[in-house]
Scaffold this active site. Structure first.
Site, PDB file in Angstrom:
ATOM      1  N   LYS A  76      10.039 -22.508  14.515  1.00  0.00           N
ATOM      2  CA  LYS A  76      11.277 -22.149  15.210  1.00  0.00           C
ATOM      3  C   LYS A  76      12.026 -23.392  15.675  1.00  0.00           C
ATOM      4  O   LYS A  76      13.259 -23.439  15.631  1.00  0.00           O
ATOM      5  CB  LYS A  76      10.945 -21.232  16.378  1.00  0.00           C
ATOM      6  CG  LYS A  76      10.360 -19.893  15.933  1.00  0.00           C
ATOM      7  CD  LYS A  76       9.789 -19.103  17.101  1.00  0.00           C
ATOM      8  CE  LYS A  76       9.165 -17.799  16.632  1.00  0.00           C
ATOM      9  NZ  LYS A  76       8.516 -17.046  17.737  1.00  0.00           N
ATOM     10  N   ARG A 118       0.852  -1.199   0.000  1.00  0.00           N
ATOM     11  CA  ARG A 118       0.000   0.000   0.000  1.00  0.00           C
ATOM     12  C   ARG A 118       0.884   1.244   0.000  1.00  0.00           C
ATOM     13  O   ARG A 118       1.242   1.774   1.061  1.00  0.00           O
ATOM     14  CB  ARG A 118      -0.916  -0.021   1.219  1.00  0.00           C
ATOM     15  CG  ARG A 118      -1.954  -1.143   1.168  1.00  0.00           C
ATOM     16  CD  ARG A 118      -2.865  -1.129   2.379  1.00  0.00           C
ATOM     17  NE  ARG A 118      -2.175  -1.564   3.581  1.00  0.00           N
ATOM     18  CZ  ARG A 118      -2.034  -2.849   3.936  1.00  0.00           C
ATOM     19  NH1 ARG A 118      -2.532  -3.808   3.164  1.00  0.00           N
ATOM     20  NH2 ARG A 118      -1.396  -3.177   5.033  1.00  0.00           N
ATOM     21  N   GLY A 132      13.008 -13.241  18.194  1.00  0.00           N
ATOM     22  CA  GLY A 132      13.223 -11.803  18.175  1.00  0.00           C
ATOM     23  C   GLY A 132      14.651 -11.386  18.439  1.00  0.00           C
ATOM     24  O   GLY A 132      15.589 -11.797  17.765  1.00  0.00           O
ATOM     25  N   ILE A 143      16.604 -12.098  20.901  1.00  0.00           N
ATOM     26  CA  ILE A 143      17.458 -13.026  21.632  1.00  0.00           C
ATOM     27  C   ILE A 143      18.456 -13.672  20.670  1.00  0.00           C
ATOM     28  O   ILE A 143      18.045 -14.312  19.697  1.00  0.00           O
ATOM     29  CB  ILE A 143      16.636 -14.128  22.316  1.00  0.00           C
ATOM     30  CG1 ILE A 143      15.561 -13.505  23.213  1.00  0.00           C
ATOM     31  CG2 ILE A 143      17.528 -15.047  23.132  1.00  0.00           C
ATOM     32  CD1 ILE A 143      14.596 -14.518  23.784  1.00  0.00           C
ATOM     33  N   GLY A 191      -2.797  -6.568  23.079  1.00  0.00           N
ATOM     34  CA  GLY A 191      -2.021  -6.584  21.853  1.00  0.00           C
ATOM     35  C   GLY A 191      -0.997  -7.687  21.758  1.00  0.00           C
ATOM     36  O   GLY A 191      -0.195  -7.720  20.816  1.00  0.00           O
ATOM     37  N   VAL A 213      13.924 -16.432  14.764  1.00  0.00           N
ATOM     38  CA  VAL A 213      13.729 -17.211  15.992  1.00  0.00           C
ATOM     39  C   VAL A 213      13.919 -16.316  17.210  1.00  0.00           C
ATOM     40  O   VAL A 213      15.017 -15.823  17.457  1.00  0.00           O
ATOM     41  CB  VAL A 213      14.718 -18.391  16.073  1.00  0.00           C
ATOM     42  CG1 VAL A 213      14.447 -19.220  17.319  1.00  0.00           C
ATOM     43  CG2 VAL A 213      14.622 -19.270  14.834  1.00  0.00           C
TER      44      VAL A 213
END
Length: 430
Positions: A207, A49, A136, A138, A189, A134
């Site tokens: 993962k 978009r 984030g 870490i 969220g 895998v």
């Protein structure tokens, strides 16, 4: 001396993660240049978009033609954060063919088609990095692939999905039911409108496939990973866990067999002792416990999702890939030399917690114990309670193969005195 000509980066996707990647590239441009040895330039951003306002991004860089962007020929690195299988797979292989290395956060694609993607990268002499796929921020992929490359990893046990950990932690700490905890996660969220990929274990399974392949130097595909979701976990299960000194987590477990001739990869909710480091992982955090022969036990902990943590992992890979490019080399690729088979779930050995609804009359326990004995499953403890003709029988086994336990439960269901199997849960981390 720093090279003045910039390395050009194409960004595929500019959502929560992509926009954060672009922001960090802009605000930390001088630091990134100093660490790499050359400036990096955002040369194009492919989106669906184009009319959406993207703060800090020059509208002239925005395009809907991702294919044309990766085919430009002057792109050094493509950062793919659009997710899914297609068009991501085609765009990545096209990028390799046109002289670009790739940094990806796409766990589903790497888990399903990692072999083909690595082969394409090697064919064209390019890098494929995916730390962000895998857990984030870490660091997991690089420690397993590089820091522990000289060691022998035997087990990877982890909480690799923040949504499920938030839900289970809420159930544990407040006594809430599954749906109530899910509603809270959605309101805050932490859960998507459709949480299926998380709560049914698909995200964690992808993962697990990636981690198992890297840890054991073998090929593990998504289809090789046994998966169970956590939607059937109840407040009663948590009550039983607490009586055992345990809590419940959705675990990704990758193990090398005792004889070293095979591996397993699986995802399911399991009881874990409160004394285990993973038991204290709260909220939406992730943690992975690695057991290696020389290094011993290692724990990796931190935020496993979100725009900033995931972007941090992406930028770490971007720096590494750019350094490789300046040095005229590529980093470590796929290592699958062991060619170990992935054992079926039936061969997996673990402990079990089985809750049965039974008739409250003499001889029931003897009947149940006989069934366990006939199937070669040894009982560790038994707890029975009940009144008014109905009772609950909780059996905790010693370690047994999944196939043996399945046969045991099938036989228990045939007993007239067994009204039903209330729950079956594995016990891990001991």
């Amino acid at each position: 001396m720093m090279r003045t000509r910039p390395l050009k980066v194409a960004l595929l996707g500019c959502g929560v993660v992509g926009s954060e990647v672009a922001r960090i590239m802009t605000t930390h441009a001088d630091d990134l240049a100093a660490r790499i040895g050359a400036p990096v330039e955002l040369a194009g951003v492919a989106v669906r978009r184009p009319s959406r306002v993207r703060e800090g991004i020059d509208p002239a860089l925005v395009t809907t033609d991702a294919t044309a962007l990766v085919k430009r020929g002057d792109i050094d690195v493509v950062v793919e954060v659009i997710g899914g299988i297609e068009p991501a797979r085609t765009l990545i292989t096209t990028a390799f063919g046109h002289g670009a290395s790739v940094v990806s956060a796409n766990k589903a694609l790497v888990a399903q088609d990692g072999d083909a993607l690595h082969a394409a990268a090697v064919e064209h002499g390019e890098d494929l990095y995916y730390e962000a796929a895998v857990a984030g921020a870490i660091p997991l992929v690089r420690p397993l692939r590089e820091s522990l490359a000289g060691d022998k990893v035997n087990r990877v046990l982890g909480i690799v999905n923040g949504t499920t950990n938030f839900i289970l932690d809420a159930m544990d700490s407040t006594g809430a039911g599954y749906q109530e905890a899910l509603d809270e996660a959605t309101a805050l969220g932490y859960a998507e409108a459709d949480p299926t990929a998380d709560v049914e274990g698909f995200d964690a399974a992808a993962k697990a496939a990636i981690l198992a392949g890297i840890a054991f130097h073998t090929r593990v595909r998504l289809d090789d990973v046994y998966r169970e979701g956590m939607t059937e976990v109840t407040a009663a299960d948590f009550a039983s866990a607490k009586q055992m000194g345990c809590t419940i987590k959705l675990l990704a477990i990758c193990e090398r067999a005792a004889d070293g001739q095979s591996v397993t990869a699986r995802v399911y909710p399991a009881m874990i002792p409160l004394s285990h480091p993973l038991a204290s992982v709260r909220g939406a955090y992730n943690a992975v416990f690695v057991e290696a022969e020389a290094a011993g036990q290692l724990m990796f902990y931190g935020p496993g999702a979100g725009g900033s943590p995931t972007a941090s992992a992406v930028l770490g890979d971007l720096v590494a890939v750019c350094r490789n490019r300046l040095g005229g080399a590529t980093g470590p690729g796929q290592s699958a030399y062991t060619q170990l088979p992935v054992s079926p779930m039936g061969d997996v050995v673990t402990r079990y917690h089985i809750s049965l609804d039974v008739a409250d009359k003499p001889g029931v326990l003897a009947q149940v114990a006989t069934v366990f004995a006939e199937h070669g499953v040894s009982i560790d403890t038994v707890r029975q309670s009940g009144k008014d003709g109905e009772a609950s029988l909780v059996v905790v086994t010693h370690r047994a193969a999944d196939a043996a336990l399945t046969g045991t439960v099938d036989a228990l269901r045939q007993l007239d005195t067994v009204r039903g199997v209330a729950s079956i849960m594995r016990v891990e981390g001991e």
